[in-house]
Design a protein around this motif. Structure first.
Motif, PDB file in Angstrom:
ATOM      1  N   HIS A   1       0.830  -1.210   0.000  1.00 55.95           N
ATOM      2  CA  HIS A   1       0.000   0.000   0.000  1.00 55.95           C
ATOM      3  C   HIS A   1       0.864   1.259   0.000  1.00 55.95           C
ATOM      4  O   HIS A   1       0.517   2.254  -0.647  1.00 55.95           O
TER       5      HIS A   1
ATOM      6  N   THR B   1       0.824   4.102  -2.840  1.00 60.51           N
ATOM      7  CA  THR B   1       0.608   5.516  -2.523  1.00 60.51           C
ATOM      8  C   THR B   1       1.594   6.403  -3.272  1.00 60.51           C
ATOM      9  O   THR B   1       1.224   7.421  -3.866  1.00 60.51           O
TER      10      THR B   1
ATOM     11  N   LYS C   1       0.666   9.141  -6.205  1.00 57.72           N
ATOM     12  CA  LYS C   1       1.042  10.563  -6.086  1.00 57.72           C
ATOM     13  C   LYS C   1       1.865  11.015  -7.285  1.00 57.72           C
ATOM     14  O   LYS C   1       1.706  12.142  -7.768  1.00 57.72           O
TER      15      LYS C   1
ATOM     16  N   ALA D   1      -4.260   8.297  -3.694  1.00 59.31           N
ATOM     17  CA  ALA D   1      -3.051   8.047  -2.910  1.00 59.31           C
ATOM     18  C   ALA D   1      -3.345   8.164  -1.416  1.00 59.31           C
ATOM     19  O   ALA D   1      -2.871   7.353  -0.612  1.00 59.31           O
TER      20      ALA D   1
ATOM     21  N   LYS E   1      -5.122   5.063  -0.140  1.00 57.42           N
ATOM     22  CA  LYS E   1      -4.192   3.952   0.061  1.00 57.42           C
ATOM     23  C   LYS E   1      -3.360   4.142   1.327  1.00 57.42           C
ATOM     24  O   LYS E   1      -3.110   3.194   2.070  1.00 57.42           O
ATOM     25  N   ALA E   2      -2.941   5.362   1.566  1.00 57.70           N
ATOM     26  CA  ALA E   2      -2.143   5.652   2.751  1.00 57.70           C
ATOM     27  C   ALA E   2      -2.958   5.428   4.024  1.00 57.70           C
ATOM     28  O   ALA E   2      -2.445   4.901   5.019  1.00 57.70           O
TER      29      ALA E   2
ATOM     30  N   ASN F   1       4.365   8.118   5.407  1.00 59.80           N
ATOM     31  CA  ASN F   1       3.687   8.047   4.111  1.00 59.80           C
ATOM     32  C   ASN F   1       2.311   8.695   4.179  1.00 59.80           C
ATOM     33  O   ASN F   1       1.908   9.420   3.261  1.00 59.80           O
ATOM     34  N   LEU F   2       1.593   8.470   5.284  1.00 59.55           N
ATOM     35  CA  LEU F   2       0.268   9.070   5.446  1.00 59.55           C
ATOM     36  C   LEU F   2       0.366  10.594   5.573  1.00 59.55           C
ATOM     37  O   LEU F   2      -0.424  11.328   4.957  1.00 59.55           O
TER      38      LEU F   2
ATOM     39  N   ALA G   1       0.955  12.094   2.256  1.00 64.38           N
ATOM     40  CA  ALA G   1      -0.262  12.049   1.440  1.00 64.38           C
ATOM     41  C   ALA G   1      -1.221  13.166   1.846  1.00 64.38           C
ATOM     42  O   ALA G   1      -1.879  13.783   0.986  1.00 64.38           O
TER      43      ALA G   1
END
Length: 199
Positions: free
Chosen positions: A71, A75, A79, A87, A90-91, A125-126, A129
């Motif tokens: 995932h 992401t 992006k 994205a 997914k994050a 990553n989140l 995003a």
């Protein structure tokens, strides 16, 4: 009257040799229609199915880690293709699975050596995003979650990112506070980084 071969041999009451409707065939057909399977060797018995080994908690956790990393990769790809909303979805999914994985490992007393790295990758990553979707408050919250975890080698990067977001929001006092924390976490031999923070 001349007798046929069957009558002469006392076979007049026997079924023709071409018949396929004997009692055995009827029995098999009845079993099939009733939902039972003709299984003379008992090949479908439960003890055969029990041979299939169930996955261990360690294997299940390993598969979950692979899904989370997948995932994260998705992401980044979304992006790069300017699909910011997809994205973010997914994050978020990766973040939820990472939380569930930590609970699962704790419940099954599994080793958690890789937890910090996976948590950092998932929530960083989140946060990125959220930034891509101009959701600065949510991004700061995600960075702050990581900053409150155990010390990580890249923790000062979180503080710098948070400072930049506060600066973009014109919240200069909060930005300065985050930059100072980042500066305190910078090692003495990393003077180039410290210089950039001061600037």
């Amino acid at each position: 009257r001349p007798m046929t071969m069957q009558s002469s041999m006392g076979l007049s009451n026997m079924r023709p040799w071409t018949s396929v409707g004997g009692s055995d065939a009827v029995s098999v057909a009845t079993m099939s229609m009733s939902g039972n399977t003709f299984d003379p060797l008992n090949a479908t018995s439960s003890h055969i199915n029990s041979v299939v080994r169930e996955k261990s908690p360690r294997e299940i956790a390993g598969e979950q880690e692979l899904q989370i990393n997948k995932h994260i990769d998705e992401t980044v790809l979304l992006k790069s293709n300017s699909k910011k909303i997809e994205a973010l979805d997914k994050a978020k999914e990766a973040g939820k699975k990472e939380q569930l994985l930590r609970k699962y490992k704790k419940a099954h007393s599994l080793p958690r050596d890789n937890d910090l790295a996976l948590t950092f990758a998932t929530w960083f990553n989140l946060a990125r995003a959220y930034e891509a979707n101009d959701m600065m408050d949510e991004a700061i919250e995600s960075y702050n979650f990581l900053a409150n975890q155990r010390k990580h080698p890249l923790s000062r990067r979180l503080r710098i990112n948070m400072g930049n977001l506060y600066y973009a929001k014109l919240d200069y006092s909060s930005a300065i506070r985050q930059y100072k924390i980042a500066l305190d976490q910078t090692e003495k031999d990393e003077r180039s980084v410290a210089h950039k923070i001061r600037r």
